[in-house]
Scaffold this motif. Structure first.
Motif, mmCIF file in Angstrom:
data_model
loop_
_atom_site.group_PDB
_atom_site.id
_atom_site.type_symbol
_atom_site.label_atom_id
_atom_site.label_comp_id
_atom_site.label_asym_id
_atom_site.label_seq_id
_atom_site.Cartn_x
_atom_site.Cartn_y
_atom_site.Cartn_z
ATOM 1 N N ASN A 189 0.786 -1.424 0.072
ATOM 2 C CA ASN A 189 -0.605 0.292 -0.031
ATOM 3 C C ASN A 189 1.046 1.187 -0.021
ATOM 4 N N ASP A 209 -5.163 -2.186 5.646
ATOM 5 C CA ASP A 209 -5.194 -2.772 4.697
ATOM 6 C C ASP A 209 -6.431 -2.959 4.062
ATOM 7 N N ARG A 250 -2.366 1.449 -4.889
ATOM 8 C CA ARG A 250 -1.214 -0.301 -4.263
ATOM 9 C C ARG A 250 -0.661 0.220 -4.977
#
Length: 433
Positions: free
Chosen positions: A83, A90, A96
């Protein structure tokens, strides 16, 4: 001016004009200072990695013969997912990342051939490193006014953010292009893409609908109250998929275009805030990546991706001015290497040390092998707060600190009220461009 020939030079620094050197030098020194304190990745800090193979297809249509991406070749690869901002949950909406390391195919070789840092979203919000430095010291209101004038930047920011159920079900883009040299002498610009093997997973997978001109200042958008998934469920999902029969599979793609003849058109082609037309420059399927071996947490943490890894066939496009589109990739490659050397307590080349010393940021190098003993200073509290616009620029391996000096006389507290900067300071940034 007389050039000092008593130490090795770095061509990236020698190619920069004075304004470009000043911006990159201040950014590098600021990030280097924090690297010495934090001693770890600052962005993309927590990642999950796997090892496997890249198998180039036997037949590739639409691509001239290339020494590296030659039909039938096979390379060992490492893929690291992470990330951009969130290292503890998450489920947060975030950009990402997918960093790809392609290892040399020479017998017995263990050195990387190419490192690629990809992310979700087809574009980046800053065209040049001067744009990035200006954006960094402006308040949210100023950035929103800028986005109103250039609406495509709004799309670049929001399209980078993704809801995610699995790292393996997202599309990743390089945004920044490189120079390909083919065996027949032809040169072309190229961008890279990693997509899921399953063609039913579209580019809109995990898409976030905009709820304003720009995302909140903090960037770390909390998870939904009803979401009960584990904090690091994306890492667990990836490891489970790697251990399953067949592992995790991706399609590796290239997007190529001829190098324009005139400089103005070349700069437009290199503009990372605008994706290339896919109808004019379609993606070419180059091969398949299969990840079937998980790396340990320790192995994943020690991975370092260097965007300046290059060879004649795959080159970094140089820039001499901070107002050129190529300045972001050219400048960040130097910053990456400086920070990684300091983090690993490796000696800095003389040219890099001088580069840091000439910046407006004072870096305490007393802990580095090449530095003389300096007076020990009391440790300052280091904050991990950072903004989404800093996150998207740095990518894999980047660092930023609690006090950011980005231009002469301008000090920014990460997570602070950027709009409180004086008008005089902002004018200085604009003048430097």
């Amino acid at each position: 001016m007389i050039k000092n020939t008593m130490h090795s030079l770095d061509d990236r620094i020698e190619e920069m004009d004075m304004k470009y050197k000043k911006i990159v030098g201040n950014l590098a020194a600021n990030l280097a200072a924090t690297t010495l304190k934090v001693k770890s990745r600052y962005f993309h800090r927590i990642g999950v990695s796997g090892k496997g193979q890249l198998k180039i297809y036997d037949n590739i249509e639409g691509l001239p013969c290339h020494k590296i991406f030659n039909p039938g070749k096979c390379y060992t690869v490492i893929v690291r997912h992470s990330n951009s901002l969130s290292a503890d949950d998450d489920a947060r909406i975030d950009a990402r990342g997918a960093a790809i390391r392609i290892l040399s195919d020479e017998i017995g070789a263990t050195s990387p051939l190419l490192d690629l840092t990809l992310k979700t979203g087809k574009a980046f919000y800053a065209r040049t490193i001067a744009d990035f430095a200006t954006w960094l010291v402006c308040g949210l209101a100023a950035r929103e006014e800028h986005v109103k004038r250039v609406p495509h930047v709004h799309d670049a920011v929001w399209m980078s953010l993704r809801h995610a159920d699995s790292y393996a079900e997202l599309h990743y883009y390089s945004n920044i292009c490189r120079l390909f040299r083919f065996t027949d002498g032809q040169e072309m610009y190229v961008k890279f893409k990693l997509r899921p093997y399953d063609e039913n997973i579209s580019e809109d997978s995990g898409k976030v609908e905009p709820v304003g001109i720009l995302p909140p200042e903090t960037g770390a958008i909390p998870r939904d109250d009803k979401d009960t998934r584990p904090l690091l469920f994306l890492a667990q999902d990836f490891q489970n998929r790697v251990n399953s029969p067949g592992g995790v599979r991706y399609i590796f793609q290239l997007q190529v275009r001829p190098v324009p003849q005139d400089e103005a058109t070349r700069d437009i082609a290199l503009d990372c805030t605008k994706p290339w037309s896919e109808s004019e420059f379609p993606y070419i399927n180059i091969g398949e990546i299969t990840i079937d071996q998980n790396l340990s947490k320790e192995e994943s943490e020690t991975l370092e991706f260097n965007p300046y890894l290059r060879c004649r066939e795959i080159d970094v496009i140089p820039a001499s001015s901070c107002n050129q589109s190529a300045s972001i990739d050219h400048g960040r490659s130097l910053i990456y290497e400086i920070c990684q050397h300091l983090r690993n307590r490796e000696p800095l080349p003389e040219s890099w040390r001088i580069f840091l010393e000439q910046s407006d940021v004072k870096v305490d190098l007393s802990g580095c092998p090449m530095a003389a003993a300096l007076e020990k200073k009391p440790e300052e509290r280091v904050t991990l707060a950072r903004n989404w616009h800093q996150t998207l620029w740095i990518g894999e391996g980047g660092y930023v600190g609690s006090r950011s000096v980005v231009m002469p006389g301008v000090i920014v507290e990460s997570g602070g009220n950027l709009s409180a900067l004086s008008i005089a300071m902002k004018e200085e940034i604009v003048k430097s461009r």
